[in-house]
Design a protein around this motif. Structure first.
Motif, PDB file in Angstrom:
ATOM      1  N   SER A  45       6.590  14.161  -8.678  1.00  0.00           N
ATOM      2  CA  SER A  45       5.564  14.048  -7.650  1.00  0.00           C
ATOM      3  C   SER A  45       6.018  14.726  -6.370  1.00  0.00           C
ATOM      4  N   ARG A  80      -2.006  10.702  -6.542  1.00  0.00           N
ATOM      5  CA  ARG A  80      -1.663   9.283  -6.470  1.00  0.00           C
ATOM      6  C   ARG A  80      -2.218   8.672  -5.191  1.00  0.00           C
ATOM      7  N   ASP A 103      -4.342   5.637  -6.564  1.00  0.00           N
ATOM      8  CA  ASP A 103      -4.436   5.155  -7.932  1.00  0.00           C
ATOM      9  C   ASP A 103      -4.157   3.653  -7.908  1.00  0.00           C
ATOM     10  N   GLY A 108      -2.533   8.131 -11.861  1.00  0.00           N
ATOM     11  CA  GLY A 108      -3.053   9.156 -10.972  1.00  0.00           C
ATOM     12  C   GLY A 108      -4.563   9.273 -11.068  1.00  0.00           C
TER      13      GLY A 108
END
Length: 163
Positions: A45, A80, A103, A108
């Protein structure tokens, strides 16, 4: 590409920067990051402020706001957390610019989830000054509004409204 600070970790005999401060805007794993602090988590990420308004994974996001995006080649690219960069209608509700999306248990958020074409959980948080009526409940700015598979999670929303 210039970075101030950061941590260097070996990955397959190649070092990489996992966090630091960008001296100028730079795309990290395809995410247009603004100058400032960034983090890359195990190359899964990217966390940074967006350099400009951008549509990522089919979702219009606001520039200058912090985003966390899944970028792993082993998982579906998704958001996210981030902030809407334009008014959008998701699940039959009009969400204003600046609404935070996160999320909520799914791996996600994608455009398919927000458009109801795929299952998933999303949490919306309205920006300052905004209110919405969700299933007869008046929700003000700052209160998370959870949705699961396109429907409001009223039991969780009631908990959030009581606190």
């Amino acid at each position: 590409f210039s970075v101030d600070g950061g941590s260097y970790s070996p990955v397959s005999d190649h070092p990489y920067v996992s966090w630091g401060t960008l001296a100028k805007p730079f795309a990290l794993h395809g995410i247009p990051c603004a100058a400032g602090h960034f983090e890359i988590s195990d190359i899964r990420s990217v966390t940074c402020p967006l350099a400009h308004d951008a549509v990522l994974f089919g979702i219009p996001l606001r520039g200058g706001a912090k985003i966390v995006a899944n970028v792993s080649r082993y998982a579906k690219p998704s958001i996210r957390s981030g902030f809407l960069g334009q008014p959008c209608t998701y699940f039959g509700i009009d969400w204003p610019i600046g609404t935070k999306i996160e999320d909520a248990g799914s791996p996600g958020i994608t455009a398919g989830i927000l458009q109801g074409r795929q299952p998933g959980s999303v949490m919306f948080t309205l920006p300052e000054g905004a209110t919405r009526t969700i299933a007869g409940r008046i929700v003000r700015a700052g209160i998370p509004i959870p949705f699961d598979d396109g429907k409001p999670d009223l039991s969780m929303l009631d908990i959030f409204l009581k606190n």
